[in-house]
Design a protein around this motif. Structure first.
Motif, PDB file in Angstrom:
ATOM      1  N   LYS A 110     104.002 -72.713  -1.716  1.00  0.00           N
ATOM      2  CA  LYS A 110     105.269 -73.301  -2.162  1.00  0.00           C
ATOM      3  C   LYS A 110     105.584 -72.823  -3.574  1.00  0.00           C
ATOM      4  O   LYS A 110     104.694 -72.487  -4.342  1.00  0.00           O
ATOM      5  CB  LYS A 110     105.193 -74.830  -2.164  1.00  0.00           C
ATOM      6  CG  LYS A 110     104.783 -75.434  -0.835  1.00  0.00           C
ATOM      7  CD  LYS A 110     105.860 -75.251   0.204  1.00  0.00           C
ATOM      8  CE  LYS A 110     105.467 -75.937   1.522  1.00  0.00           C
ATOM      9  NZ  LYS A 110     106.402 -75.640   2.592  1.00  0.00           N
ATOM     10  N   SER A 111     106.859 -72.831  -3.924  1.00  0.00           N
ATOM     11  CA  SER A 111     107.283 -72.470  -5.268  1.00  0.00           C
ATOM     12  C   SER A 111     108.239 -73.540  -5.790  1.00  0.00           C
ATOM     13  O   SER A 111     109.431 -73.497  -5.492  1.00  0.00           O
ATOM     14  CB  SER A 111     107.964 -71.103  -5.283  1.00  0.00           C
ATOM     15  OG  SER A 111     108.464 -70.839  -6.596  1.00  0.00           O
ATOM     16  N   PRO A 112     107.713 -74.502  -6.556  1.00  0.00           N
ATOM     17  CA  PRO A 112     108.596 -75.549  -7.087  1.00  0.00           C
ATOM     18  C   PRO A 112     109.732 -74.999  -7.943  1.00  0.00           C
ATOM     19  O   PRO A 112     110.840 -75.539  -7.923  1.00  0.00           O
ATOM     20  CB  PRO A 112     107.648 -76.416  -7.934  1.00  0.00           C
ATOM     21  CG  PRO A 112     106.286 -76.139  -7.394  1.00  0.00           C
ATOM     22  CD  PRO A 112     106.319 -74.723  -6.921  1.00  0.00           C
ATOM     23  N   LEU A 113     109.469 -73.933  -8.692  1.00  0.00           N
ATOM     24  CA  LEU A 113     110.540 -73.352  -9.511  1.00  0.00           C
ATOM     25  C   LEU A 113     111.684 -72.850  -8.624  1.00  0.00           C
ATOM     26  O   LEU A 113     112.851 -73.060  -8.931  1.00  0.00           O
ATOM     27  CB  LEU A 113     110.010 -72.192 -10.353  1.00  0.00           C
ATOM     28  CG  LEU A 113     109.185 -72.535 -11.589  1.00  0.00           C
ATOM     29  CD1 LEU A 113     108.788 -71.261 -12.322  1.00  0.00           C
ATOM     30  CD2 LEU A 113     109.944 -73.459 -12.515  1.00  0.00           C
ATOM     31  N   LYS A 114     111.339 -72.197  -7.535  1.00  0.00           N
ATOM     32  CA  LYS A 114     112.371 -71.688  -6.628  1.00  0.00           C
ATOM     33  C   LYS A 114     113.150 -72.840  -6.017  1.00  0.00           C
ATOM     34  O   LYS A 114     114.374 -72.767  -5.871  1.00  0.00           O
ATOM     35  CB  LYS A 114     111.743 -70.828  -5.530  1.00  0.00           C
ATOM     36  CG  LYS A 114     112.771 -70.211  -4.592  1.00  0.00           C
ATOM     37  CD  LYS A 114     112.115 -69.344  -3.540  1.00  0.00           C
ATOM     38  CE  LYS A 114     113.162 -68.741  -2.608  1.00  0.00           C
ATOM     39  NZ  LYS A 114     112.556 -67.914  -1.553  1.00  0.00           N
ATOM     40  N   MET A 115     112.457 -73.934  -5.692  1.00  0.00           N
ATOM     41  CA  MET A 115     113.139 -75.085  -5.113  1.00  0.00           C
ATOM     42  C   MET A 115     114.111 -75.708  -6.111  1.00  0.00           C
ATOM     43  O   MET A 115     115.180 -76.180  -5.746  1.00  0.00           O
ATOM     44  CB  MET A 115     112.124 -76.129  -4.639  1.00  0.00           C
ATOM     45  CG  MET A 115     111.381 -75.725  -3.383  1.00  0.00           C
ATOM     46  SD  MET A 115     110.323 -77.041  -2.759  1.00  0.00           S
ATOM     47  CE  MET A 115     108.827 -76.751  -3.671  1.00  0.00           C
ATOM     48  N   MET A 116     113.735 -75.710  -7.415  1.00  0.00           N
ATOM     49  CA  MET A 116     114.575 -76.351  -8.426  1.00  0.00           C
ATOM     50  C   MET A 116     115.736 -75.475  -8.874  1.00  0.00           C
ATOM     51  O   MET A 116     116.839 -75.960  -9.062  1.00  0.00           O
ATOM     52  CB  MET A 116     113.736 -76.744  -9.646  1.00  0.00           C
ATOM     53  CG  MET A 116     112.819 -77.918  -9.386  1.00  0.00           C
ATOM     54  SD  MET A 116     112.044 -78.536 -10.890  1.00  0.00           S
ATOM     55  CE  MET A 116     111.092 -77.128 -11.421  1.00  0.00           C
ATOM     56  N   ILE A 117     115.486 -74.167  -9.061  1.00  0.00           N
ATOM     57  CA  ILE A 117     116.536 -73.315  -9.637  1.00  0.00           C
ATOM     58  C   ILE A 117     116.848 -72.088  -8.798  1.00  0.00           C
ATOM     59  O   ILE A 117     117.577 -71.212  -9.237  1.00  0.00           O
ATOM     60  CB  ILE A 117     116.169 -72.881 -11.078  1.00  0.00           C
ATOM     61  CG1 ILE A 117     114.846 -72.093 -11.092  1.00  0.00           C
ATOM     62  CG2 ILE A 117     116.118 -74.051 -12.020  1.00  0.00           C
ATOM     63  CD1 ILE A 117     114.515 -71.507 -12.457  1.00  0.00           C
TER      64      ILE A 117
END
Length: 197
Positions: A110-117
């Protein structure tokens, strides 16, 4: 109420840094450099900043909400126990959590940064992975740095490290990531020009 872009930026800055600015002013100007007394300014400034954001934007973004909530939590512990250690370890704990979440999520693909921005930056997954690793390591490094500073330096040095030191460090680090993002950003597909008649 719809805010102008300038007003929106001012509200975002207030939500992000209002509590810390109040803490800085309280420590150096109004409390005789008493860290526990200045924590009242941090708690009050954080609460007011979050309320301003909620009143003017009708919402609070997740990261400022977490940071503001943590300031209220650790600040309240400092005041209840009259122990400045709680306010000093807040950056350590929060940055360690942010770093751990980013790097831990990568382990599960998973990539939280990708999910957020991700909606604002079109980059391939490999670039998101690199950016997430960079930010995860940055947060862990800041957590360790905070431990070194508060354990070895005076309260005056630590407060300045906390604000504006960490803000400046964060801006410098973020600017250092721009080449990585620019290198991998997908260019918008431009339709070919119509054939000449």
């Amino acid at each position: 109420m719809r805010l102008s872009p300038g007003a929106h930026r001012a509200v975002r800055f207030t939500v992000d840094y209002g509590g810390l600015i109040a803490f800085l002013v309280g420590f150096f100007v109004f409390t005789g450099r008493d860290l526990v007394a200045a924590t009242w300014w941090l708690v009050g400034g954080s609460a007011v900043s979050l309320l301003i954001g909620l009143a003017l934007e009708r919402r609070i973004a997740p990261i400022p909400a977490i940071s503001g909530g943590a300031a209220l939590f650790f600040g309240t512990l400092t005041l209840i126990f009259q122990d400045e250690t709680f306010v000093k370890i807040k950056p350590t704990i929060m940055n360690a959590i942010f770093g751990g979440v980013l790097l831990g999520a990568l382990a599960f693909g998973k990539s939280p940064l990708k999910m957020m921005i991700g909606s604002a930056l079109a980059m391939p997954d490999e670039a998101w992975r690199k950016l997430t690793i960079n930010y995860g390591l940055y947060f862990l490094a800041v957590a360790a740095l905070n431990e070194v500073v508060w354990r070895t330096q005076s309260n005056e040095v630590w407060v300045l490290f906390r604000m504006p030191g960490l803000m400046i460090l964060g801006l410098v680090f973020s600017f250092a990531q721009v080449p990585l993002m620019m290198k991998h950003m997908r260019k918008a597909e431009v339709p070919p020009p119509p054939p000449a008649d």
